[in-house]
Motif scaffolding. Structure first.
Motif, short mmCIF file in Angstrom:
data_model
loop_
_atom_site.label_atom_id
_atom_site.label_comp_id
_atom_site.label_asym_id
_atom_site.label_seq_id
_atom_site.Cartn_x
_atom_site.Cartn_y
_atom_site.Cartn_z
N LEU A 193 -6.15 6.19 -1.13
CA LEU A 193 -5.72 7.44 -1.56
C LEU A 193 -4.68 7.85 -0.63
O LEU A 193 -4.85 7.90 0.64
N LYS A 194 -3.65 8.30 -1.26
CA LYS A 194 -2.37 8.91 -0.27
C LYS A 194 -1.83 10.17 -0.89
O LYS A 194 -1.46 10.23 -1.99
N ALA A 195 -1.72 10.84 0.08
CA ALA A 195 -1.25 12.22 -0.13
C ALA A 195 0.44 11.95 -0.52
O ALA A 195 1.01 11.10 0.33
N LEU B 183 3.45 -1.78 1.62
CA LEU B 183 2.59 -0.47 1.69
C LEU B 183 3.22 0.73 1.87
O LEU B 183 2.50 1.66 1.36
N GLU B 184 4.25 0.72 2.59
CA GLU B 184 5.01 1.84 2.65
C GLU B 184 6.39 1.71 3.29
O GLU B 184 6.49 0.81 3.64
N PHE B 185 7.26 2.74 2.92
CA PHE B 185 8.45 2.64 3.63
C PHE B 185 8.47 3.69 4.67
O PHE B 185 7.89 4.89 4.36
N SER C 236 8.17 10.87 -0.06
CA SER C 236 7.22 10.84 -1.28
C SER C 236 6.73 9.49 -1.69
O SER C 236 7.53 8.54 -1.95
N LYS C 237 5.37 9.52 -1.36
CA LYS C 237 4.88 7.93 -1.62
C LYS C 237 4.77 7.73 -3.18
O LYS C 237 5.03 6.58 -3.49
N ILE C 238 4.90 8.81 -4.00
CA ILE C 238 5.04 8.67 -5.65
C ILE C 238 6.43 8.18 -5.82
O ILE C 238 6.51 7.00 -6.67
N GLU D 236 -3.51 -9.06 7.00
CA GLU D 236 -2.84 -8.56 8.41
C GLU D 236 -1.71 -7.70 8.19
O GLU D 236 -0.96 -8.14 7.24
N GLU D 237 -1.47 -6.65 8.81
CA GLU D 237 -0.50 -5.61 8.55
C GLU D 237 0.84 -6.13 9.61
O GLU D 237 0.47 -6.90 10.66
N LEU D 238 1.93 -5.89 9.08
CA LEU D 238 3.33 -6.39 9.69
C LEU D 238 4.21 -5.47 9.46
O LEU D 238 4.39 -4.93 8.31
N VAL E 194 -8.17 -3.91 7.71
CA VAL E 194 -7.42 -3.06 6.86
C VAL E 194 -7.67 -1.58 7.43
O VAL E 194 -8.60 -1.23 8.14
N GLY E 195 -6.33 -1.00 7.40
CA GLY E 195 -6.32 0.44 7.94
C GLY E 195 -6.11 0.58 9.54
O GLY E 195 -6.25 1.55 10.15
N ASP E 196 -6.06 -0.53 10.21
CA ASP E 196 -5.70 -0.74 11.57
C ASP E 196 -4.53 -0.63 12.18
O ASP E 196 -4.17 -0.73 13.13
N LEU F 59 -3.31 7.25 -6.20
CA LEU F 59 -4.40 6.10 -6.20
C LEU F 59 -3.96 4.62 -6.23
O LEU F 59 -3.09 4.50 -7.26
N GLU F 60 -4.30 3.87 -5.23
CA GLU F 60 -3.68 2.42 -5.38
C GLU F 60 -4.99 1.67 -5.06
O GLU F 60 -5.73 1.81 -4.11
N GLU F 61 -4.91 0.34 -5.28
CA GLU F 61 -5.54 -0.79 -4.92
C GLU F 61 -5.54 -1.04 -3.44
O GLU F 61 -4.46 -0.89 -2.77
N GLY F 62 -6.86 -1.20 -3.19
CA GLY F 62 -6.81 -1.60 -1.30
C GLY F 62 -6.59 -3.26 -1.37
O GLY F 62 -7.10 -3.99 -2.07
N LEU F 63 -5.74 -3.24 -0.24
CA LEU F 63 -5.28 -4.69 0.06
C LEU F 63 -5.88 -5.30 1.45
O LEU F 63 -6.23 -4.49 2.09
N ASP F 64 -6.06 -6.41 1.32
CA ASP F 64 -6.83 -7.10 2.34
C ASP F 64 -5.60 -8.02 3.29
O ASP F 64 -4.98 -8.68 2.47
P1 AMP Z 1 0.94 4.17 4.94
O1 AMP Z 1 1.07 5.25 5.48
O2 AMP Z 1 1.06 3.98 3.27
O3 AMP Z 1 1.39 2.73 5.55
O4 AMP Z 1 -0.66 3.96 5.11
C1 AMP Z 1 -1.17 4.19 6.37
C2 AMP Z 1 -2.08 2.91 6.47
O5 AMP Z 1 -3.11 2.83 5.68
C3 AMP Z 1 -1.44 1.43 6.51
O6 AMP Z 1 -0.67 1.27 7.71
C4 AMP Z 1 -2.54 0.78 6.24
O7 AMP Z 1 -3.36 0.33 7.30
C5 AMP Z 1 -3.42 1.32 5.36
N1 AMP Z 1 -3.06 1.28 3.75
C6 AMP Z 1 -1.97 1.83 3.18
N2 AMP Z 1 -2.17 1.32 1.97
C7 AMP Z 1 -3.07 0.44 1.83
C8 AMP Z 1 -3.48 -0.61 1.00
N3 AMP Z 1 -3.09 -0.47 -0.48
N4 AMP Z 1 -4.46 -1.21 1.14
C9 AMP Z 1 -5.19 -1.28 2.44
N5 AMP Z 1 -4.69 -0.61 3.30
C10 AMP Z 1 -3.76 0.49 3.08
#
Ligand code: AMP
Length: 433
Positions: A140-142, A280-282, A99-101, A189-191, A431-433, A182-187
């Motif tokens: 936006l996240k389900a 961003l997520e667990f 649950s993302k929420i 690199e992802e790790l 973002v999003g890659d 709904l959450e803020e878009g971040l800018d």
């Molecule tokens: P998640 O499953 O929550 O990691 O989301 C999948 C992908 O969406 C992540 O690997 C990111 O590329 C992108 N993402 C998720 N949350 C954000 C955020 N707050 N800002 C920008 N990109 C995001």
């Protein structure tokens, strides 16, 4: 017993089998490559009752879970009730992924750095209304598990409305899409930062980065992952300290303080923003294909370490890593991540490619199977979108890439495609890659 049947599980089985302590491995359900190294059992990974019945008969000394579905379905609770050893978080802890929420509310409660939340909604009308007060891009996240399709980075209101309509009104994502965050878009690199924990002690694994888009240069739709690489250079020491101090430790302490002890792998998806790392997520498991790149650098007895975790006596010092780098290049079916055909015969899978020197040695290549099946005549055919993960370790990233791409070039099946830029500078942004 290893639960799952993808490339990640093949990598786990392959590494576990190297342990002198391991006599026998079952894998449920396994795949065409795993069948070479373990006894595959025809039980789906999410079928907790079936897995319990099998374990009742065979009594594996240790069970290791690959994918998320059995976790969310409560496999760890079922095994723990019976006193069986398992490396996996309990159902409640697995809500961090399920649950993302739940996960966002936990992060906010514990004041762990994450993207700002605008709101969580179970009515589409309220979600549409909330769009008036957000900044763009919006994420936006389900809420629930949606097989990697549950997140969208929307650049404008039209894209956001489209996702809300598909997810909340048309039910395209299933029950997981009924509630939306709904959450803020971040800018940045992802790790991916993954730890192994027994609830009290933890050990970080080597850092990895994955490539989610289907085409080179991070173009095209998202996939389950087209490749991943690991290199110590991904993570400078100061940043590592910061991630441990600001994110990993508060997360484990926070979970314990809320009465949700966590045991197993914990994957923290981070955005490295200019203001510091943000969660961003667990995920409550190893990533796929990150796991393949991680296993390729393991210089320790995985069976022993996982047994320690199950016994709640993890010794972080036992996790030794090969210096250098590793990479996993995913070979996918034509059309993936959209519609694709299966049953294509795979050529060029000679043993020499599959286990060329063995990863763990410095320049070895290993081809981990994901969507494959072995036929009675010994040939191997495709059964899924992601088919194989060509995995190599090397003293440098360039060396690992060279070995992996050389091996990938010898494998063929109709429609096969893969990215030629895994781990390369050109593919490390956006973002999003
Ligand atoms: P998640 O499953 O929550 O990691 O989301 C999948 C992908 O969406 C992540 O690997 C990111 O590329 C992108 N993402 C998720 N949350 C954000 C955020 N707050 N800002 C920008 N990109 C995001």
């Amino acid at each position: 017993m290893v639960i799952g049947g993808g490339g990640r599980e093949h990598a786990l089985v392959w590494k576990l089998r190297q342990s002198a302590r391991v006599e026998k491995i079952w894998c449920a359900p396994g795949n065409g490559g795993i069948a070479d190294e373990a006894e595959c059992v025809a039980i789906e990974a999410g079928d907790v009752a079936g897995l319990v019945a099998f374990a009742e008969k065979m009594r594996p000394d240790l069970t290791v879970v690959g994918p998320e579905l059995p976790l969310v379905n409560g496999i760890a609770d079922a095994f723990a009730e019976r006193g069986w050893k398992i490396v996996a978080p309990r159902r409640q802890a697995a809500q961090l992924e399920g649950s993302k929420i739940f996960s966002k509310e936990f992060l906010l409660r514990q004041r762990i750095p994450t993207a700002r939340m605008y709101g969580a909604f179970d009515s589409a009308a309220e979600a549409y209304a909330a769009l008036a007060g957000v900044k763009w891009p919006l994420v936006l996240k389900a809420d629930g598990l949606c097989a990697g399709k549950g997140v969208v980075v929307a650049k404008d209101e039209e894209e956001a409305r489209e996702f809300i309509a598909r997810s909340m009104e048309q039910g395209e994502l299933g029950v997981g899409g009924r509630r939306v965050l709904l959450e803020e878009g971040l800018d940045g690199e992802e790790l991916s930062f993954i730890i192994l924990t027994d609830g009290e002690r933890y050990a970080p694994l080597v850092p990895t980065r994955d490539h989610k888009r289907v085409f080179e240069g991070n173009q095209g739709p998202n996939t389950g992952g087209m490749g991943a690489y690991s290199s110590d250079e991904l993570l400078p020491e100061r940043l590592r300290e910061r991630i441990l101090g600001e994110i990993v430790e508060p997360t484990l302490k926070g979970l314990a303080s809320e009465g949700i002890p966590y045991q197993g792998f914990l994957y923290v998806g981070l955005m490295l923003t200019k203001d510091g790392p943000r969660v961003l997520e667990f995920n409550c498991r190893l990533g796929d294909p990150e796991a393949q790149a991680i296993v390729a650098r393991m210089d320790f007895d995985l069976a022993e370490v996982l047994k320690d975790v199950a016994d709640a006596r993890l010794e972080a010092g036992k996790l030794k890593w090969a210096a250098g780098a590793s990479v996993c290049v995913v070979l996918a079916s034509g059309g993936y991540p959209g519609r694709f055909e299966t049953g294509k015969r795979i050529e060029g899978l000679v043993t020499g490619v599959r286990n060329e020197a063995g990863v763990g040695g410095r320049t070895g290549v290993c081809v981990f199977h994901a969507g494959t099946k072995r036929l009675a005549d010994g040939s191997v055919v495709t059964t899924g979108g992601r088919v194989l993960g060509v995995t190599a370790a090397g003293e440098s990233l360039a060396g690992a890439l060279e070995s992996a791409y050389k091996a990938a070039g010898r494998i063929r099946f109709e429609g096969m495609h893969y990215r030629k830029d895994i781990g390369m500078a050109s593919s490390r942004s956006a973002v999003g890659d």
